[in-house]
Design a protein around this motif. Structure first.
Motif, PDB file in Angstrom:
ATOM      1  N   ILE A 151     -35.608 -44.491 -67.114  1.00  0.00           N
ATOM      2  CA  ILE A 151     -35.605 -44.492 -65.196  1.00  0.00           C
ATOM      3  C   ILE A 151     -35.518 -43.124 -64.799  1.00  0.00           C
ATOM      4  O   ILE A 151     -36.054 -43.090 -63.799  1.00  0.00           O
ATOM      5  N   ALA A 152     -34.981 -42.210 -65.454  1.00  0.00           N
ATOM      6  CA  ALA A 152     -34.706 -40.761 -64.921  1.00  0.00           C
ATOM      7  C   ALA A 152     -35.920 -39.944 -65.300  1.00  0.00           C
ATOM      8  O   ALA A 152     -35.889 -39.053 -64.850  1.00  0.00           O
ATOM      9  N   TYR A 196     -41.523 -40.907 -61.202  1.00  0.00           N
ATOM     10  CA  TYR A 196     -40.704 -41.705 -61.793  1.00  0.00           C
ATOM     11  C   TYR A 196     -41.070 -42.943 -62.024  1.00  0.00           C
ATOM     12  O   TYR A 196     -42.155 -43.349 -61.361  1.00  0.00           O
ATOM     13  N   ILE A 216     -40.041 -45.893 -61.071  1.00  0.00           N
ATOM     14  CA  ILE A 216     -40.011 -46.597 -59.864  1.00  0.00           C
ATOM     15  C   ILE A 216     -41.300 -46.552 -58.976  1.00  0.00           C
ATOM     16  O   ILE A 216     -41.392 -47.242 -58.157  1.00  0.00           O
ATOM     17  N   LEU A 224     -33.992 -50.823 -61.553  1.00  0.00           N
ATOM     18  CA  LEU A 224     -34.753 -49.838 -61.108  1.00  0.00           C
ATOM     19  C   LEU A 224     -33.971 -49.282 -59.743  1.00  0.00           C
ATOM     20  O   LEU A 224     -33.697 -47.739 -59.969  1.00  0.00           O
ATOM     21  N   SER A 282     -31.996 -45.692 -59.946  1.00  0.00           N
ATOM     22  CA  SER A 282     -32.812 -44.769 -59.795  1.00  0.00           C
ATOM     23  C   SER A 282     -31.994 -43.662 -59.011  1.00  0.00           C
ATOM     24  O   SER A 282     -31.202 -44.054 -58.032  1.00  0.00           O
ATOM     25  N   ALA A 338     -35.919 -40.161 -57.008  1.00  0.00           N
ATOM     26  CA  ALA A 338     -37.137 -41.225 -57.374  1.00  0.00           C
ATOM     27  C   ALA A 338     -37.195 -42.043 -56.147  1.00  0.00           C
ATOM     28  O   ALA A 338     -38.467 -42.419 -56.046  1.00  0.00           O
ATOM     29  N   LYS A 339     -36.267 -42.378 -55.356  1.00  0.00           N
ATOM     30  CA  LYS A 339     -36.563 -43.107 -54.289  1.00  0.00           C
ATOM     31  C   LYS A 339     -37.336 -42.551 -52.968  1.00  0.00           C
ATOM     32  O   LYS A 339     -38.145 -43.070 -52.391  1.00  0.00           O
TER      33      LYS A 339
END
Length: 176
Positions: free
Chosen positions: A77-78, A86, A88, A103, A107, A111-112
């Motif tokens: 995920i990272a 990423y 996501i 996710l 996250s 990432a977002k």
């Protein structure tokens, strides 16, 4: 009947470190569509955190929620690939609600906030698809401040008044 699993079992030695010209493992390739093969490979020692030549883990390629769920690890995920994305941002199953909670919850803000190749954040994508269940968890100061796109998409796709108020409140709060 799909015979992919039979072929993999007959030909591949468990945990074989076979890679293609893009340095993808069999798990990277299987993530694009066959959950039975993904399960078999994981059960036989294939690494869900293995990087390919582009810095992608198999989760970057996950085509379905079932496959993504099998590949979810904290490291995966990272993992930011060489293009700066990423999972996501690239996971093909991002539109499948059953995998999104994991996710989104796991996250980081970076990432977002990262935009995909089309210039959209996960918040933008969710609003454009009418998937509003995770809007609050996707909002960060960086991805909502000054951005009208998510709100416009939310309005166009029938978001509830609560979602619109949330986006407006956060944009107003962070925009000042």
């Amino acid at each position: 009947r799909d015979r992919s699993l039979d072929v993999v079992k007959a030909v591949i030695h468990p945990a074989a470190n076979v890679r293609n010209c893009d340095k993808q493992t069999l798990l990277h390739i299987a993530a694009t569509g066959n959950s039975e093969v993904v399960t078999y490979l994981l059960d036989n020692g294939f690494d869900p955190d293995a990087l390919d030549g582009g810095g992608n883990v198999p989760l970057h390629y996950a085509k379905s929620a079932a496959i993504a769920a099998l590949l979810l690890t904290e490291k995966a995920i990272a993992t930011k690939n060489k293009k700066g994305y990423y999972p996501i941002n690239t996971c093909r199953s991002i539109n499948v609600l059953s995998v999104l909670p994991a996710l989104v919850e796991r996250s980081c803000d970076d990432a977002k906030n990262t935009k995909n190749k089309h210039g959209f954040t996960p918040l933008d994508v969710m609003c454009s698809k009418g998937k509003f269940d995770f809007v609050e968890k996707l909002i960060t100061k960086e991805n909502v401040a000054g951005s009208i796109y998510a709100m416009r998409q939310a309005l166009e796709h029938g978001a509830s008044q609560e979602v619109i108020k949330l986006l407006y409140h956060k944009e107003t709060h962070y925009g000042n």
